[in-house]
Scaffold this motif. Structure first.
Motif, PDB file in Angstrom:
ATOM      1  N   ALA B  81       1.142  -4.956  -6.884  1.00  0.00           N
ATOM      2  CA  ALA B  81       2.165  -6.091  -6.415  1.00  0.00           C
ATOM      3  C   ALA B  81       2.997  -6.470  -4.970  1.00  0.00           C
ATOM      4  O   ALA B  81       2.567  -6.892  -4.643  1.00  0.00           O
ATOM      5  CB  ALA B  81       3.576  -6.380  -7.499  1.00  0.00           C
ATOM      6  N   ASP B  82       2.539  -4.988  -4.812  1.00  0.00           N
ATOM      7  CA  ASP B  82       3.488  -4.623  -3.313  1.00  0.00           C
ATOM      8  C   ASP B  82       2.420  -5.329  -2.086  1.00  0.00           C
ATOM      9  O   ASP B  82       1.342  -4.931  -2.224  1.00  0.00           O
ATOM     10  CB  ASP B  82       3.133  -3.264  -2.372  1.00  0.00           C
ATOM     11  N   ILE B  83       2.540  -5.785  -1.708  1.00  0.00           N
ATOM     12  CA  ILE B  83       2.146  -6.934  -0.729  1.00  0.00           C
ATOM     13  C   ILE B  83       1.785  -6.912   0.643  1.00  0.00           C
ATOM     14  O   ILE B  83       1.646  -7.262   2.132  1.00  0.00           O
ATOM     15  CB  ILE B  83       1.794  -8.670  -0.099  1.00  0.00           C
ATOM     16  N   GLN B  84       2.559  -6.281   0.621  1.00  0.00           N
ATOM     17  CA  GLN B  84       3.099  -5.663   2.256  1.00  0.00           C
ATOM     18  C   GLN B  84       2.122  -5.037   3.080  1.00  0.00           C
ATOM     19  O   GLN B  84       1.340  -3.703   3.048  1.00  0.00           O
ATOM     20  CB  GLN B  84       4.853  -3.678   2.492  1.00  0.00           C
TER      21      GLN B  84
END
Ligand SMILES: [Mg+2]
Lengths: 220, 127
Positions: B81-84
């Protein structure tokens, strides 16, 4: 206290994140999700229920995700119990109107919260050129004061701090009758650093624009 | 058919991925964190690993480091879920073949598997 310019810039940054989260939620539920332009402000924790329009007696389900980095704080996905059940049923393919098992509700909402919160926080991080370290999300049930109290204690955010930023993003999914809010609360130090980064963004924008700077007007 | 190891602490996500991969005809094994994933990897020798990042005990970054330390060459596709941007860069630097953002679709998964599954599993060769 935020100036109008800071409030506008923050809303713009949060809005980009909310759009990203909305797309993710739409893909997850397979149905159009309407995300509202986020409401950004500064409040005392004790007045949060008024800012959110959530009664202190309402039973909520929540997903809390702590983060740290240049800014420390936590984000919350808040849903009424009914909305939590409707969203769970929608995602697990269960009959609408039935009460999901506790474990199924928490497992499903944890992942929904994780995806939504990351959509917003990740966009903020990418916009301001920062990085958040995330903690594993936690599922909690209860009233708003209870959820805020426990989450704030776990994240070392002091309750009653008058310089705490909140950002509320509301979304609704017609078919499953889901209305929820996403809240981001920062520690006092985190709030100051975010304002510094936002002022930096505004400075960059002004440098590229030819017009003069408008006077800063305080909000509230 | 390929042997696929799914590593994710979310039971909901494991269920979703297993259902998709099972429907594609793959054999799926699940692990709930990176530490268990490393053990299972030793035992079943999967053709590909699909791993989450944010997990208790050992996260996805720890898993990638662990696989590197063992000299494992199993392709890893990170699903997070981490979009960084910096997270993506870190995963790719540590040897992940791709990073897909949750929620993944069947089409995205199929494309990733087609690109990274070894040819002997009968899947499409890398493009
Ligand atoms: Mg996880």
């Amino acid at each position: 206290m935020l100036t109008h310019e800071q409030s506008d810039t923050l809303t713009e940054v949060f809005n980009a994140g909310v759009i990203k989260a909305g797309v993710a939620l739409t893909n997850l539920v397979g149905h159009q999700v309407r995300m509202q332009v986020p409401l950004v402000g500064v409040t005392d924790f004790t007045d949060l229920h008024n800012c959110l329009g959530i009664g202190n007696d309402l039973q909520l389900v929540s997903v809390c995700q702590q983060f740290c980095g240049t800014m420390d704080g936590y984000a919350l996905l808040l849903l009424s119990r009914e909305s939590g059940d409707a969203l769970t049923n929608r995602l697990t393919g269960s009959d609408p109107g039935t009460a999901p098992a506790e474990a199924e509700r928490s497992e499903t909402l944890l992942e929904v919260g994780n995806i939504l919160i990351n959509g917003i926080l990740g966009t903020i991080a990418n916009t301001v050129g920062d990085r958040f370290e995330y903690q594993v999300p936690v599922y909690r049930e209860g009233s708003l004061p209870l959820i805020i109290g426990i989450s704030s204690c776990a994240a070392n955010c002091s309750i009653g701090d008058s310089h705490s930023l909140y950002a509320r993003a509301q979304f609704d999914i017609d078919e499953a009758r889901v209305i929820g809010s996403i809240l981001i609360l920062l520690t006092a130090g985190g709030f100051d650093r975010l304002i510094g980064l936002v002022d930096g963004l505004r400075g960059q924008a002004k440098a590229t624009a030819s017009g003069g700077a408008a006077p800063q007007t305080p909000v509230k | 058919m390929a042997r696929i190891l799914i590593i994710d602490d979310s039971k909901f996500q494991r269920k979703c991925l297993s259902r998709m991969l099972g429907a594609m005809g793959h054999e799926v094994t699940e692990a709930e964190n990176g530490a268990i994933g490393l053990q299972v990897h030793e035992t079943i020798k999967p053709d590909i690993i699909i791993s989450d990042l944010l997990m208790p005990v050992l996260d996805g970054i720890g898993l990638l480091r662990g696989l590197n330390a063992k000299g494992a060459t199993t392709p890893v596709v990170v699903v997070t879920a981490d979009i960084q941007e910096c997270t993506r860069e870190e995963c790719l630097q540590l040897g992940a073949k791709a990073l897909l953002n949750k929620p993944v679709t069947v089409a995205t998964l199929e494309t990733a598997l087609g690109r990274f599954l070894p040819a002997q599993t009968g899947e499409k060769s890398p493009c």
